[in-house]
Design a protein around this motif. Structure first.
Motif, PDB file in Angstrom:
ATOM      1  N   ALA A  40      11.209  -4.163   5.258  1.00 11.27           N
ATOM      2  CA  ALA A  40      11.658  -3.283   4.504  1.00 11.27           C
ATOM      3  C   ALA A  40      13.308  -3.475   4.379  1.00 11.27           C
ATOM      4  N   PRO A  41      13.815  -3.025   3.236  1.00  8.17           N
ATOM      5  CA  PRO A  41      15.250  -3.293   2.994  1.00  8.17           C
ATOM      6  C   PRO A  41      16.127  -2.861   4.432  1.00  8.17           C
ATOM      7  N   ARG A  45      12.110  -8.051  10.079  1.00  5.99           N
ATOM      8  CA  ARG A  45      10.603  -8.267   9.940  1.00  5.99           C
ATOM      9  C   ARG A  45       9.906  -7.935  10.904  1.00  5.99           C
ATOM     10  N   GLU A  46       8.606  -7.202  10.802  1.00  7.22           N
ATOM     11  CA  GLU A  46       7.798  -6.398  11.755  1.00  7.22           C
ATOM     12  C   GLU A  46       6.493  -6.914  11.677  1.00  7.22           C
ATOM     13  N   LYS A  86       1.762   5.446   2.848  1.00  7.05           N
ATOM     14  CA  LYS A  86       2.907   6.248   2.963  1.00  7.05           C
ATOM     15  C   LYS A  86       4.032   5.633   2.385  1.00  7.05           C
ATOM     16  N   PRO A  87       5.162   6.438   2.008  1.00  5.21           N
ATOM     17  CA  PRO A  87       6.271   5.700   1.517  1.00  5.21           C
ATOM     18  C   PRO A  87       6.998   4.872   2.349  1.00  5.21           C
ATOM     19  N   GLU A  88       6.915   5.061   3.492  1.00  2.00           N
ATOM     20  CA  GLU A  88       7.339   4.383   4.605  1.00  2.00           C
ATOM     21  C   GLU A  88       6.807   3.019   4.846  1.00  2.00           C
ATOM     22  N   ASP A  89       5.583   2.563   4.168  1.00  3.09           N
ATOM     23  CA  ASP A  89       4.891   1.371   4.310  1.00  3.09           C
ATOM     24  C   ASP A  89       5.564   0.495   3.011  1.00  3.09           C
ATOM     25  N   THR A  90       6.539   1.059   2.377  1.00  3.45           N
ATOM     26  CA  THR A  90       6.927   0.249   1.318  1.00  3.45           C
ATOM     27  C   THR A  90       7.855  -0.970   1.859  1.00  3.45           C
ATOM     28  N   ALA A  91       7.686  -2.210   1.496  1.00  4.47           N
ATOM     29  CA  ALA A  91       8.155  -3.463   2.197  1.00  4.47           C
ATOM     30  C   ALA A  91       7.660  -4.607   1.316  1.00  4.47           C
ATOM     31  N   THR A 115       4.835 -10.628  -0.737  1.00  2.80           N
ATOM     32  CA  THR A 115       4.557  -9.868  -2.018  1.00  2.80           C
ATOM     33  C   THR A 115       5.060  -8.476  -1.786  1.00  2.80           C
ATOM     34  N   GLN A 116       5.618  -7.683  -2.697  1.00  6.58           N
ATOM     35  CA  GLN A 116       6.179  -6.431  -2.655  1.00  6.58           C
ATOM     36  C   GLN A 116       5.239  -5.160  -2.834  1.00  6.58           C
ATOM     37  N   VAL A 117       5.009  -4.558  -1.855  1.00  7.95           N
ATOM     38  CA  VAL A 117       4.377  -3.160  -1.819  1.00  7.95           C
ATOM     39  C   VAL A 117       5.170  -1.801  -1.928  1.00  7.95           C
TER      40      VAL A 117
END
Length: 121
Positions: A40-41, A45-46, A86-91, A115-117
């Motif tokens: 995520a911004p 990386r996790e 969830k919004p926190e999955d954005t990455a 790839t962007q999600v």
């Protein structure tokens, strides 16, 4: 030369589902572990999920019960089925594989292109 090519991803509303896919191609003897990472911004990386060549899986606590990693050894592919997003999955999501190629004596780690999600209403 080994390549990991990803597909899937995009924009989805909270609570929705997405599927990411990754296919390995090239000249290699064996694929050992495969997995999915995300970044995520402003964050490191996790690891999201991983699967061994024998099918053992491992998930980050934040995605347990929502994400499923699926591996097809015959097709050299790995997929990530994501639900209840969830919004926190954005990455940006990256696939990763530990591969022994025909040119190496020890296996190395290879990455997909990312790839962007985005999870947003």
């Amino acid at each position: 030369q080994v390549q990991l090519v990803q597909s899937g991803g995009g924009l989805v509303q909270p609570g929705g589902s997405l599927r990411l896919s990754c296919a390995a191609s090239g000249s290699f003897f064996s694929i050992f572990g495969m997995g999915w990472y995300r970044q995520a911004p402003g964050k490191q990386r996790e690891l999201v999920a991983a699967v061994s060549s024998g099918g053992s899986t491992n998930y980050a606590d934040s995605v347990k019960g929502r994400f499923t990693i699926l591996r097809d050894n015959a097709k050299n592919t790995v997929a990530l089925q994501m639900s209840s997003l969830k919004p926190e999955d954005t990455a940006v999501y990256y696939c990763n594989a530990h591969i022994l190629t025909i040119l190496q004596s020890t296996p190395g780690y290879y990455w997909g292109q990312g790839t962007q999600v985005t999870v947003s209403s």
